[in-house]
Design a protein around this motif. Structure first.
Motif, PDB file in Angstrom:
ATOM      1  N   ARG A 120      -2.033  -2.122  21.106  1.00 57.09           N
ATOM      2  CA  ARG A 120      -2.726  -3.316  21.560  1.00 57.09           C
ATOM      3  C   ARG A 120      -3.672  -3.874  20.507  1.00 57.09           C
ATOM      4  NH1 ARG A 120      -4.707  -5.988  26.311  1.00 57.09           N
ATOM      5  NH2 ARG A 120      -6.869  -6.195  25.732  1.00 57.09           N
ATOM      6  N   TRP A 121      -4.432  -2.968  19.876  1.00 62.91           N
ATOM      7  CA  TRP A 121      -5.345  -3.501  18.855  1.00 62.91           C
ATOM      8  C   TRP A 121      -4.788  -3.375  17.449  1.00 62.91           C
ATOM      9  CZ3 TRP A 121      -7.298  -0.004  15.360  1.00 62.91           C
ATOM     10  CH2 TRP A 121      -7.316   1.342  15.732  1.00 62.91           C
ATOM     11  N   LEU A 122      -3.866  -2.430  17.258  1.00 67.71           N
ATOM     12  CA  LEU A 122      -3.272  -2.281  15.929  1.00 67.71           C
ATOM     13  C   LEU A 122      -2.564  -3.567  15.497  1.00 67.71           C
ATOM     14  CD1 LEU A 122      -3.436   0.170  14.187  1.00 67.71           C
ATOM     15  CD2 LEU A 122      -1.170   0.857  14.947  1.00 67.71           C
ATOM     16  N   LEU A 123      -1.987  -4.246  16.466  1.00 70.05           N
ATOM     17  CA  LEU A 123      -1.223  -5.448  16.143  1.00 70.05           C
ATOM     18  C   LEU A 123      -2.104  -6.616  15.722  1.00 70.05           C
ATOM     19  CD1 LEU A 123       1.508  -5.273  18.904  1.00 70.05           C
ATOM     20  CD2 LEU A 123       1.884  -5.199  16.453  1.00 70.05           C
ATOM     21  N   ILE A 124      -3.396  -6.517  15.961  1.00 68.54           N
ATOM     22  CA  ILE A 124      -4.284  -7.607  15.520  1.00 68.54           C
ATOM     23  C   ILE A 124      -4.691  -7.424  14.071  1.00 68.54           C
ATOM     24  CG2 ILE A 124      -6.378  -8.892  16.071  1.00 68.54           C
ATOM     25  CD1 ILE A 124      -6.441  -7.641  18.724  1.00 68.54           C
ATOM     26  N   LEU A 125      -4.626  -6.194  13.595  1.00 68.81           N
ATOM     27  CA  LEU A 125      -5.223  -5.885  12.300  1.00 68.81           C
ATOM     28  C   LEU A 125      -4.673  -6.661  11.101  1.00 68.81           C
ATOM     29  CD1 LEU A 125      -6.025  -2.118  12.553  1.00 68.81           C
ATOM     30  CD2 LEU A 125      -7.272  -4.107  13.317  1.00 68.81           C
ATOM     31  N   PRO A 126      -3.396  -7.062  11.098  1.00 66.06           N
ATOM     32  CA  PRO A 126      -2.941  -7.832   9.935  1.00 66.06           C
ATOM     33  C   PRO A 126      -3.818  -9.051   9.641  1.00 66.06           C
ATOM     34  CG  PRO A 126      -1.048  -7.204  11.239  1.00 66.06           C
ATOM     35  CD  PRO A 126      -2.260  -6.757  11.999  1.00 66.06           C
ATOM     36  N   LEU A 127      -4.563  -9.506  10.648  1.00 66.55           N
ATOM     37  CA  LEU A 127      -5.494 -10.623  10.441  1.00 66.55           C
ATOM     38  C   LEU A 127      -6.488 -10.339   9.321  1.00 66.55           C
ATOM     39  CD1 LEU A 127      -6.798 -12.125  13.783  1.00 66.55           C
ATOM     40  CD2 LEU A 127      -5.457 -13.213  12.022  1.00 66.55           C
ATOM     41  N   ALA A 128      -6.817  -9.078   9.143  1.00 71.34           N
ATOM     42  CA  ALA A 128      -7.827  -8.732   8.142  1.00 71.34           C
ATOM     43  C   ALA A 128      -7.248  -8.701   6.735  1.00 71.34           C
ATOM     44  CB  ALA A 128      -8.449  -7.382   8.466  1.00 71.34           C
ATOM     45  N   MET A 129      -5.921  -8.750   6.607  1.00 68.57           N
ATOM     46  CA  MET A 129      -5.300  -8.677   5.285  1.00 68.57           C
ATOM     47  C   MET A 129      -5.203 -10.067   4.662  1.00 68.57           C
ATOM     48  SD  MET A 129      -4.648  -5.717   4.474  1.00 68.57           S
ATOM     49  CE  MET A 129      -3.454  -4.801   3.686  1.00 68.57           C
ATOM     50  N   PRO A 130      -5.788 -10.271   3.481  1.00 68.93           N
ATOM     51  CA  PRO A 130      -5.577 -11.556   2.818  1.00 68.93           C
ATOM     52  C   PRO A 130      -4.106 -11.687   2.413  1.00 68.93           C
ATOM     53  CG  PRO A 130      -7.402 -10.358   1.824  1.00 68.93           C
ATOM     54  CD  PRO A 130      -6.718  -9.406   2.752  1.00 68.93           C
ATOM     55  N   ALA A 131      -3.529 -12.856   2.660  1.00 65.29           N
ATOM     56  CA  ALA A 131      -2.092 -13.027   2.428  1.00 65.29           C
ATOM     57  C   ALA A 131      -1.716 -12.790   0.971  1.00 65.29           C
ATOM     58  CB  ALA A 131      -1.658 -14.422   2.866  1.00 65.29           C
ATOM     59  N   TYR A 132      -2.592 -13.214   0.030  1.00 67.31           N
ATOM     60  CA  TYR A 132      -2.183 -13.074  -1.373  1.00 67.31           C
ATOM     61  C   TYR A 132      -2.093 -11.618  -1.792  1.00 67.31           C
ATOM     62  CZ  TYR A 132      -7.312 -13.226  -1.714  1.00 67.31           C
ATOM     63  OH  TYR A 132      -8.650 -13.018  -1.512  1.00 67.31           O
ATOM     64  N   ILE A 133      -2.893 -10.771  -1.164  1.00 65.24           N
ATOM     65  CA  ILE A 133      -2.816  -9.349  -1.516  1.00 65.24           C
ATOM     66  C   ILE A 133      -1.543  -8.729  -0.950  1.00 65.24           C
ATOM     67  CG2 ILE A 133      -3.896  -7.109  -1.120  1.00 65.24           C
ATOM     68  CD1 ILE A 133      -6.580  -8.508  -1.374  1.00 65.24           C
ATOM     69  N   VAL A 134      -1.247  -9.050   0.304  1.00 64.01           N
ATOM     70  CA  VAL A 134      -0.014  -8.530   0.898  1.00 64.01           C
ATOM     71  C   VAL A 134       1.193  -9.027   0.099  1.00 64.01           C
ATOM     72  CG1 VAL A 134       1.376  -8.436   2.979  1.00 64.01           C
ATOM     73  CG2 VAL A 134      -1.082  -8.472   3.153  1.00 64.01           C
ATOM     74  N   ALA A 135       1.151 -10.288  -0.287  1.00 64.19           N
ATOM     75  CA  ALA A 135       2.260 -10.859  -1.055  1.00 64.19           C
ATOM     76  C   ALA A 135       2.453 -10.074  -2.345  1.00 64.19           C
ATOM     77  CB  ALA A 135       1.987 -12.321  -1.367  1.00 64.19           C
ATOM     78  N   TYR A 136       1.366  -9.807  -3.017  1.00 60.27           N
ATOM     79  CA  TYR A 136       1.471  -9.064  -4.270  1.00 60.27           C
ATOM     80  C   TYR A 136       2.067  -7.678  -4.022  1.00 60.27           C
ATOM     81  CZ  TYR A 136       0.348  -6.824  -8.625  1.00 60.27           C
ATOM     82  OH  TYR A 136       0.450  -6.150  -9.805  1.00 60.27           O
ATOM     83  N   LEU A 137       1.545  -6.996  -3.001  1.00 59.92           N
ATOM     84  CA  LEU A 137       2.007  -5.635  -2.726  1.00 59.92           C
ATOM     85  C   LEU A 137       3.498  -5.616  -2.413  1.00 59.92           C
ATOM     86  CD1 LEU A 137      -0.983  -4.415  -0.562  1.00 59.92           C
ATOM     87  CD2 LEU A 137      -0.321  -3.534  -2.797  1.00 59.92           C
ATOM     88  N   TYR A 138       3.951  -6.576  -1.606  1.00 55.51           N
ATOM     89  CA  TYR A 138       5.350  -6.554  -1.205  1.00 55.51           C
ATOM     90  C   TYR A 138       6.292  -6.984  -2.322  1.00 55.51           C
ATOM     91  CZ  TYR A 138       4.756  -5.150   3.576  1.00 55.51           C
ATOM     92  OH  TYR A 138       4.488  -4.402   4.690  1.00 55.51           O
ATOM     93  N   THR A 139       5.891  -7.978  -3.100  1.00 56.26           N
ATOM     94  CA  THR A 139       6.775  -8.349  -4.217  1.00 56.26           C
ATOM     95  C   THR A 139       6.881  -7.161  -5.167  1.00 56.26           C
ATOM     96  OG1 THR A 139       4.877  -9.420  -5.208  1.00 56.26           O
ATOM     97  CG2 THR A 139       6.509 -10.854  -4.229  1.00 56.26           C
ATOM     98  N   ASP A 140       5.770  -6.489  -5.368  1.00 54.09           N
ATOM     99  CA  ASP A 140       5.769  -5.331  -6.248  1.00 54.09           C
ATOM    100  C   ASP A 140       6.681  -4.233  -5.709  1.00 54.09           C
ATOM    101  OD1 ASP A 140       4.653  -4.589  -8.677  1.00 54.09           O
ATOM    102  OD2 ASP A 140       3.321  -3.148  -7.705  1.00 54.09           O
ATOM    103  N   LEU A 141       6.639  -4.071  -4.398  1.00 50.28           N
ATOM    104  CA  LEU A 141       7.366  -2.971  -3.766  1.00 50.28           C
ATOM    105  C   LEU A 141       8.873  -3.214  -3.757  1.00 50.28           C
ATOM    106  CD1 LEU A 141       6.619  -0.359  -2.320  1.00 50.28           C
ATOM    107  CD2 LEU A 141       6.609  -1.617  -0.181  1.00 50.28           C
ATOM    108  N   PHE A 142       9.291  -4.432  -3.437  1.00 49.98           N
ATOM    109  CA  PHE A 142      10.711  -4.685  -3.217  1.00 49.98           C
ATOM    110  C   PHE A 142      11.390  -5.409  -4.368  1.00 49.98           C
ATOM    111  CE2 PHE A 142       9.159  -4.310   1.202  1.00 49.98           C
ATOM    112  CZ  PHE A 142       9.932  -3.218   1.560  1.00 49.98           C
ATOM    113  N   ASP A 143      10.641  -5.696  -5.413  1.00 50.77           N
ATOM    114  CA  ASP A 143      11.222  -6.349  -6.575  1.00 50.77           C
ATOM    115  C   ASP A 143      12.293  -5.453  -7.190  1.00 50.77           C
ATOM    116  OD1 ASP A 143      11.273  -8.560  -8.000  1.00 50.77           O
ATOM    117  OD2 ASP A 143       9.419  -8.251  -9.125  1.00 50.77           O
ATOM    118  N   TYR A 144      13.080  -6.059  -8.089  1.00 47.94           N
ATOM    119  CA  TYR A 144      14.113  -5.266  -8.751  1.00 47.94           C
ATOM    120  C   TYR A 144      13.487  -4.072  -9.462  1.00 47.94           C
ATOM    121  CZ  TYR A 144      18.006  -3.997 -11.741  1.00 47.94           C
ATOM    122  OH  TYR A 144      18.996  -3.308 -12.365  1.00 47.94           O
ATOM    123  N   ALA A 145      12.318  -4.294 -10.050  1.00 49.63           N
ATOM    124  CA  ALA A 145      11.660  -3.222 -10.787  1.00 49.63           C
ATOM    125  C   ALA A 145      10.756  -2.376  -9.910  1.00 49.63           C
ATOM    126  CB  ALA A 145      10.848  -3.823 -11.935  1.00 49.63           C
ATOM    127  N   GLY A 146      10.703  -2.709  -8.615  1.00 45.29           N
ATOM    128  CA  GLY A 146       9.797  -2.001  -7.725  1.00 45.29           C
ATOM    129  C   GLY A 146      10.318  -0.637  -7.325  1.00 45.29           C
TER     130      GLY A 146
END
Lengths: 537, 392
Positions: A62-88
């Protein structure tokens, strides 16, 4: 801005139109459609499962699902591109596992694509939909749903025919919020190498140095948003809903073990992908790279961030209070206008807003200085546009929507009788506002304050451009390191931003759990809703 | 009376069915009726304490105004021995230099760093702008500042002597601090090859080239240089073929292209010289850099494309004398040496050697095309990049 848009040079427009603009437009529309539909799907499914079923781990989710609100989008974007990129790491592991050599040997989804961007943005933004929909579901009249069941609807039909249509205001409002947030975003889509209309705005402004054309494009973007929001509102205005506050027992659908498993997998996936995974990636980086020296060097920025957020949240809430009181007390037909106008700032990209601030306060500063010189006083310098003042005002403008919404929804929950009762007892307006309304609004005010606070901590582009000398905030520090491919060094700052956002959110949610269902969360939920809600006074 | 009203309101909200209306009908009934018993604000009213009642709006407003104004003044009070820098360069690159400057002269350096909209901010601030010195990368940004009339010329024998005339403005409004080459990196697996910029359009590299966004200033300057050499139509054709050779959509920065070569996603990439040195010094990125050779293009003809990081004096600089001191400090031998060591760029002074690592890449021939010419073709370059749909 509109004036300069109308007088803009058409030459550059023609060039853009013939080369890249159609592509940008298509990308923009696709991105908007993808993000809005994905957030709706994520949000509605998770809210439905949480409210209407006996899903496992309901309390945590119930409350865990609200938490992504606290994540700045640019940081998540960086983390995910890094993770799933060809070189990730993910693709590297796959390659070494199956002994693939080149990208031709296998198929893997391209994270740096329109769809990749839409997915990641949706993961960060879906809590808006979740939060509003959940509140809407919880406030629905259970008798209606029982009636539906009695009339032979299956639980599924009940959901589609009754629950969803009834939650339409919440859906519409959260979707328009997501839309504004998506279209105003630049940094995030840039990581994904996706060009949108916002790219075109920056290109024309910074590349071609043509501010009027950039303004024109920005106006197009805003018109687009207004059009969508307006159509949605109109479509909804025809419906009228009765809000029932009868507190009745929630009916819960009992799921079979298999269903329960897949349902909770679904929710856990969202919670993990939106918050737990990026957060733990950051934590790992912090443990690997951070030093205590880094922490102390961040302390200054953290204080700056806090100071700024404090000002912005306080000013935004005070302005919201004034506007809401005006709306409440005025007999004028145009009483809703100020609050509505002030809420549109949310759709303006941060950098564009920053330019508007400089254009507004620059001349004021100049006249202040001119007057000072005339009076032979020492020049005060740029006391408005060159200080934290312009920055704070820019952020207040951007987040006014949130504060206005939260406070006005709180105000709407105070019955009109309470305006009249003190008056009938001979108490003047001032005292009755101070002694009756303000105390009653306390929780909404607090909710608004905290939300604006969180958003300010995350905000980047406006801060980057408007800040005074030697004024670093957490977000600017993190950004500088990210832009040089060194998030590892900035992980500590990123964690701090998330934590600062996390505590208010958890606090809001837990106090919501304690105090029945209609105080805090609904004030957040309504924070967004009331600004777009058709006024029926 | 007041208290009575308040308690009544409190009672109404704390009682679910608003029994209170029935028990105290004398007061309420004639005036209004509560239609919808509300339980909404129960908790908040119960939690309500004396403090909120005693601190109304006005007080907090007043307090806020006082706080914010004192904050404004404190932000704005600059002592006289200071110099204000608007920087496109990231603070951690220039901070060590500024620290040394402060140590030597006791002049404090204030910095704002931003990549977007700095010129716009300066223009809006006009004659009261606090900016003294502007620190930029890329020649086009300097020229943009100059064209917008945001700079002033300055006389300095020291700078004239230190900086070769090729890297100074004719009208003495700006000068370069360092130079950087736009190199071509090639995978070691290709062996030792010589590459010119035009080779990027060669069909034998189909699908094997990576680059960052074509619209990044470094790439735009390169395209502008090519335009001034070969003309628009030939450049457009080159761009289209170059685009067709790309292994993936332009993305990331110069370093991530080298990473892609390391991962065998492509063989060739464009990148500035100093990134090579920086990657070799980074634990994680060392392996990427070790997999590539650094090429200095066009050695047989015009020479490699060179861009600059530069400096200029703002038109309305309030601390002009200090600004001049800072500028002269940054072209001094020790500062140039420090620059060369920290940032791996080529010092603009001919009598200061690049760092040992950079020097080990060998000497090269630089394109002597005037920097102003490159800047002149910038908008055309952008248009061609759009036309070739390079970034799409």
């Amino acid at each position: 801005m509109l004036i300069s848009a109308l007088t803009s040079t058409s030459d550059l427009f023609l060039h853009l139109w013939q080369s890249v603009l159609p592509h940008y437009l298509l990308n923009t529309v696709l991105l908007a459609v993808y993000v809005v539909s994905l957030t709706l799907v994520f949000g509605v499914i998770s809210a439905g499962l949480i409210v209407h079923t006996n899903i496992m781990g309901k309390k945590i989710l119930r409350w865990l699902l609200i938490l992504p609100l606290a994540m700045p989008a640019y940081i998540v974007a960086y983390l995910y591109t890094d993770l799933f990129d060809y070189a990730g790491p993910v693709q590297r592991a796959l390659r070494s596992m199956f002994n693939w050599q080149s990208p031709q040997d296998y198929w893997f989804f391209d994270i740096r694509s329109l769809f990749g961007a839409a997915c990641v943005i949706s993961l960060v933004l879906f809590p808006y939909v979740y939060l509003l929909t959940r509140t809407a579901f919880e406030q629905q009249n259970q008798n209606l749903l029982r009636a539906g069941r009695l009339l032979g609807l299956s639980p599924k039909q009940n959901f589609i025919k009754l629950i969803l249509p009834l939650a339409r205001p919440a859906l519409g409002i959260s979707a328009s919020l997501v839309l504004m947030e998506t279209l105003a975003d630049f940094a995030t889509v840039q990581y994904f190498a996706v060009n949108t209309l916002t790219t075109a705005i920056y290109d024309t402004w910074l590349g071609y140095g043509d501010l009027p054309s950039a303004n024109a494009l920005a106006s197009v973007l805003m018109l687009f948003i207004f059009a969508v929001v307006f159509v949605e509102q109109k479509a909804r205005a025809a419906q009228s809903q009765q809000k029932s506050m009868i507190n009745n027992q929630q009916q819960v659908i009992i799921l079979s073990a298999g269903q329960q498993f897949s349902a909770s997998c679904c929710c856990w996936f969202l919670a993990i992908a939106g918050f737990l995974l990026p957060f733990s990636l950051l934590l790992v980086m912090v443990f690997e790279y951070s030093t205590s020296a880094q922490f102390f060097s961040l302390l200054d920025s953290a204080l700056n961030s806090l100071e700024l957020a404090l000002y912005v949240a306080t000013i935004a809430v005070l302005i919201a209070l004034v506007l809401v009181l005006f709306q409440r007390l005025s007999r004028d037909i145009s009483k809703n206008l100020p609050i509505q106008i002030s809420s549109f700032g949310y759709a303006i990209p941060g950098t564009v807003l920053a330019m508007a601030m400089l254009a507004t306060f620059g001349p004021v500063d100049h006249s202040i200085n001119d007057i000072a010189i005339y009076l032979q006083l020492p020049e005060p310098g740029l006391i408005l546009s060159g200080t934290i003042f312009a920055l704070a005002i820019a952020l207040v403008t951007r987040f006014a929507a949130i504060a206005n919404g939260a406070v006005s929804s709180g105000m709407k929950q105070i019955p009109a009788n309470l305006d009249l009762a003190p008056a009938s007892l001979g108490v003047n307006l001032k005292t009755s506002l101070a002694k009756v309304h303000l105390p009653l609004l306390k929780s909404s005010i607090l909710g608004a304050w905290l939300l604006v606070f969180v958003e300010t901590m995350k905000e980047l582009p406006a801060v980057l451009l408007l800040r005074p000398f030697n004024f670093e905030t957490l977000s600017t520090q993190v950004y500088q390191l990210i832009s040089d491919e060194m998030l590892e060094q900035g992980a500590l700052g990123a964690i701090l931003i998330v934590l600062f956002g996390l505590f208010p959110i958890i606090w809001l949610n837990s106090s919501n759990a304690k105090t029945d269902k209609t105080t805090h969360t609904s004030s957040i939920a309504n924070a967004f809703s009331s600004k777009k809600r058709p006024q029926r006074n | 009376m007041l208290k009575q009203t308040y308690l009544l309101g409190l009672k109404i909200f704390t009682t679910e069915k608003a029994e209170v209306l029935r028990t105290e009908p004398k007061i309420i009934k004639p005036l209004c009726r509560i239609e919808e018993p509300s339980v909404l604000q129960r908790s908040s009213v119960v939690n309500n304490d004396e403090k909120t009642k005693e601190t109304p709006l006005y007080f907090s407003l007043l307090l806020l105004t006082i706080i914010s104004f004192s904050a404004l003044w404190s932000f704005n009070s600059f002592a006289s021995d200071e110099v204000n820098v608007y920087s496109y360069r990231q603070p951690f690159l220039v901070k060590p230099l500024f620290e040394q400057f402060t140590q030597q002269t006791a002049i404090k350096v204030n910095v704002i760093f931003a990549k977007k909209g700095m010129a716009e901010r300066l223009a809006r601030e006009g004659k009261y702008s606090p900016a003294d010195v502007l620190l930029t990368t890329d020649i086009s940004r300097l020229i943009e500042l100059q064209d917008k009339k945001l700079l002033q010329a300055f006389e300095s024998a020291i700078i004239k002597k230190a900086v070769p005339s090729q890297y100074r403005a004719q009208n003495e409004q700006w000068f370069a601090l360092t130079t950087r080459v736009r190199n071509i990196y090639s995978a070691k697996r290709l062996g030792d090859i010589e590459l010119d910029y035009l080779d990027l359009a060669d069909e034998k590299y189909r699908g094997r080239i990576c680059t960052r966004s074509g619209k990044h200033p470094y790439n735009v300057a390169l395209v502008a240089a090519i335009i001034s050499e070969y003309g628009e139509s030939k450049t457009l054709a080159w761009l289209k073929k170059f685009k067709a050779n790309l292994a993936r959509k332009p993305q990331g920065n110069d370093r991530s292209q080298v990473q892609a070569i390391h991962q065998n996603l492509c063989d060739i990439s464009l990148g500035n010289s100093y990134y090579f040195g920086k990657m070799l010094k980074d634990d994680k990125q060392k392996v990427w850099a070790e997999g590539v050779n650094i090429n200095f293009p066009n050695q047989a003809n015009r020479g490699a494309h060179v861009n600059i990081s530069g400096m200029a004096l703002a038109k309305y600089a309030p601390n002009k004398a200090n600004a001049q001191k800072l500028m002269e400090f940054l072209v001094s031998k020790p500062a140039q040496q420090l620059y060369a060591e920290i940032n791996m760029e080529y010092p603009v002074r001919t009598d200061v050697k690049p760092s040992a690592l950079v020097a080990s890449w060998g000497n090269f021939k630089a394109d002597t095309l005037p920097l102003e010419t490159i800047a002149k073709h910038r908008k055309t370059a952008l248009k061609l990049l759009d036309k070739a749909q390079f970034d799409l």
